[in-house]
Design an enzyme around this catalytic site. Sequence first.
Site, PDB file in Angstrom:
ATOM      1  N   ASP A 180       0.807  -1.220   0.000  1.00  0.00           N
ATOM      2  CA  ASP A 180       0.000   0.000   0.000  1.00  0.00           C
ATOM      3  C   ASP A 180       0.838   1.267   0.000  1.00  0.00           C
ATOM      4  O   ASP A 180       2.036   1.239   0.270  1.00  0.00           O
ATOM      5  CB  ASP A 180      -0.819   0.055   1.298  1.00  0.00           C
ATOM      6  N   LYS A 221      -3.390   3.207  -1.987  1.00  0.00           N
ATOM      7  CA  LYS A 221      -4.593   4.029  -1.884  1.00  0.00           C
ATOM      8  C   LYS A 221      -4.132   5.322  -1.250  1.00  0.00           C
ATOM      9  O   LYS A 221      -3.560   5.319  -0.173  1.00  0.00           O
ATOM     10  CB  LYS A 221      -5.586   3.384  -0.915  1.00  0.00           C
ATOM     11  N   MET A 265      -7.442   9.281   9.530  1.00  0.00           N
ATOM     12  CA  MET A 265      -8.038   9.799   8.279  1.00  0.00           C
ATOM     13  C   MET A 265      -8.920  11.013   8.527  1.00  0.00           C
ATOM     14  O   MET A 265      -9.926  11.193   7.862  1.00  0.00           O
ATOM     15  CB  MET A 265      -8.888   8.690   7.606  1.00  0.00           C
TER      16      MET A 265
HETATM   17  N1  SAH Z   1      -3.835   0.357   9.235  1.00  0.00           N
HETATM   18  C1  SAH Z   1      -3.285   1.651   9.497  1.00  0.00           C
HETATM   19  C2  SAH Z   1      -4.282   2.765   9.299  1.00  0.00           C
HETATM   20  C3  SAH Z   1      -4.771   2.896   7.888  1.00  0.00           C
HETATM   21  S1  SAH Z   1      -5.906   4.219   7.696  1.00  0.00           S
HETATM   22  C4  SAH Z   1      -2.710   1.673  10.913  1.00  0.00           C
HETATM   23  O1  SAH Z   1      -2.929   0.746  11.672  1.00  0.00           O
HETATM   24  O2  SAH Z   1      -2.021   2.629  11.258  1.00  0.00           O
HETATM   25  C5  SAH Z   1      -4.841   5.492   7.125  1.00  0.00           C
HETATM   26  C6  SAH Z   1      -4.699   6.570   8.174  1.00  0.00           C
HETATM   27  O3  SAH Z   1      -3.801   6.143   9.178  1.00  0.00           O
HETATM   28  C7  SAH Z   1      -4.127   7.856   7.671  1.00  0.00           C
HETATM   29  O4  SAH Z   1      -5.107   8.666   7.046  1.00  0.00           O
HETATM   30  C8  SAH Z   1      -3.619   8.476   8.951  1.00  0.00           C
HETATM   31  O5  SAH Z   1      -4.673   9.024   9.695  1.00  0.00           O
HETATM   32  C9  SAH Z   1      -3.123   7.256   9.700  1.00  0.00           C
HETATM   33  N2  SAH Z   1      -1.686   7.045   9.526  1.00  0.00           N
HETATM   34  C10 SAH Z   1      -1.084   5.940   9.076  1.00  0.00           C
HETATM   35  N3  SAH Z   1       0.244   6.080   9.085  1.00  0.00           N
HETATM   36  C11 SAH Z   1       0.499   7.316   9.560  1.00  0.00           C
HETATM   37  C12 SAH Z   1       1.663   8.064   9.824  1.00  0.00           C
HETATM   38  N4  SAH Z   1       2.889   7.565   9.579  1.00  0.00           N
HETATM   39  N5  SAH Z   1       1.547   9.312  10.332  1.00  0.00           N
HETATM   40  C13 SAH Z   1       0.340   9.837  10.584  1.00  0.00           C
HETATM   41  N6  SAH Z   1      -0.797   9.179  10.345  1.00  0.00           N
HETATM   42  C14 SAH Z   1      -0.741   7.938   9.845  1.00  0.00           C
END
Ligand code: SAH
Length: 508
Positions: free
Chosen positions: A36, A58, A173
């Site tokens: 991803d 995405k 998000m």
């Molecule tokens: N499965 C992922 C989340 C996916 S949804 C997890 O467990 O972290 C995607 C959202 O995750 C982004 O829009 C943001 O809000 C958050 N996110 C993921 N990685 C991030 C990062 N390195 N810094 C800030 N927000 C992050």
Amino acid sequence: MKRSIVYLVGAGPGDPKLITVKGLECIKKADVIVYDYLVNVELLKAARPGVETIYVGKQGASHTLEQDDINKLLVEKALEDKVVTRLKGGDPYVFGRGGEEALVLKEYKIPFEVVPGITAAIATPNYAGIPVTHREFTSTFGLITGHEDPTKNESSIDWSKISTGIGTLAFYMGVKNLPYITSQLIKHGRSEDTPVAVIRWGTTFRQETVVGTLSTIVEKAKNVKPPAITIVGEVVKLRDQLNWFENKPLFGKTVVVTRSREQASDFADRLYEFGANVIEFPAIEIAKPDTIQLLDEAIQNIHSYDWLVFTSINGVDSFFNRLFELGKDVRVLKGLKICAIGPATAGGIEKYHIRVDCKPPKFVAESVVEELKNVTVIKGERFLLPRADIARSYLPEELQKLGGEVTDLVVYKTIMGQPKDINLLEKMKNGEVHVVTFTSSSTVRNFVQLIGRENITSLNGHVQFASIGPITSKTAEEMGINIAIKAEEYTIPGLVNAILENTPLITK
Ligand code: SAH
């Protein structure tokens, strides 16, 4: 035997070292990797050569592949009898649609395993100095999607409960909906003064943190773009004291490493420890010499020498690898005296449990001659120098002048590297690169050739150039490069120290 299996793996939040041991194993054994947007591509380096990698990123609303197509792809690849590793940002089951993918695999009776990952809501506040729970501030922590359409009639989030019922809230998000989220929380009873942090690209060198309160954060974070996580709660106050990551000395700085790929990792790791973003741009590659006949002869006649003098770790590796390939072992070196320049070279020899007799205090050829004079009578001694094709002539010439018998033997070649980062020139011009490091004259010469001689002088001032030692600096300066950072000890740790000491020079 059927091998088909799909591993749904959490790749962690961004820092490539924040993957689990099991997750990394799944990358190593994959035939196919499906990954991803939020997955750090550095992790793909751990895969086997020839692995098929498929990007299905995405990014906000723009999907490279729709979820149904991703599901189909996983099934298809697994049915080809392949080990498929599906890498997802953070944890696969936290707003990652991992549940949906697992259900499809179940439907098709494809074996699967799910490897947890460190989710953004835990890791990114940590790297911004915020513990998500702390006994004095909160005993509860909630993970919430911030993606919900505010115009939807019925929210699946019970704002009246979460606003005051949970201490720390993490919204995924939620960048676009920040005005909606903060107003819902205030409307449902959370104090306007509650501290809030918005963290973008957390745990990576691009991390940006904006702090405010429920009433001020919308204005303060108005320029923040996804991906970012929003943390609401009193724990945000601890950032003032606990901001360990953003306070690392090289945080936010990008450093280019020009050594060969095989040798870059130790250097890159040290820079990473200090918070730097490292771009590997191998300007040189180490290759076998055109002929190994002379090396073979030298090994056959090894007892006709008194001294083996190594000037680089590559010389050590090339010499010993061939010795072992010829079916011999270290016993054939009995009686020979050994000299090595620098701790890395000496360490390479000591690895074979061989003691190094002579270690010059400075790591240049001039110092080797001085030190050899101290420990032996050079006249009449026979020296074997397993070195690079382009090694300086000073050492053999000086030893000969002093009456030594010298065999200068080419055991490896330094050739032009093939760096993958083809946009480096642009990045340097745009100020995205802060330091370029040179660890030998050949890294300088090949770097200049790769970047284009005509472009070099215009970079002075934009980029700080750092050099491991006087010979390298001289080569650079002859080519029009101003060396601003010079190692005092001519080693990789010495070069890292010099960069740290000169951080005021390195502006963002
Ligand atoms: N499965 C992922 C989340 C996916 S949804 C997890 O467990 O972290 C995607 C959202 O995750 C982004 O829009 C943001 O809000 C958050 N996110 C993921 N990685 C991030 C990062 N390195 N810094 C800030 N927000 C992050």
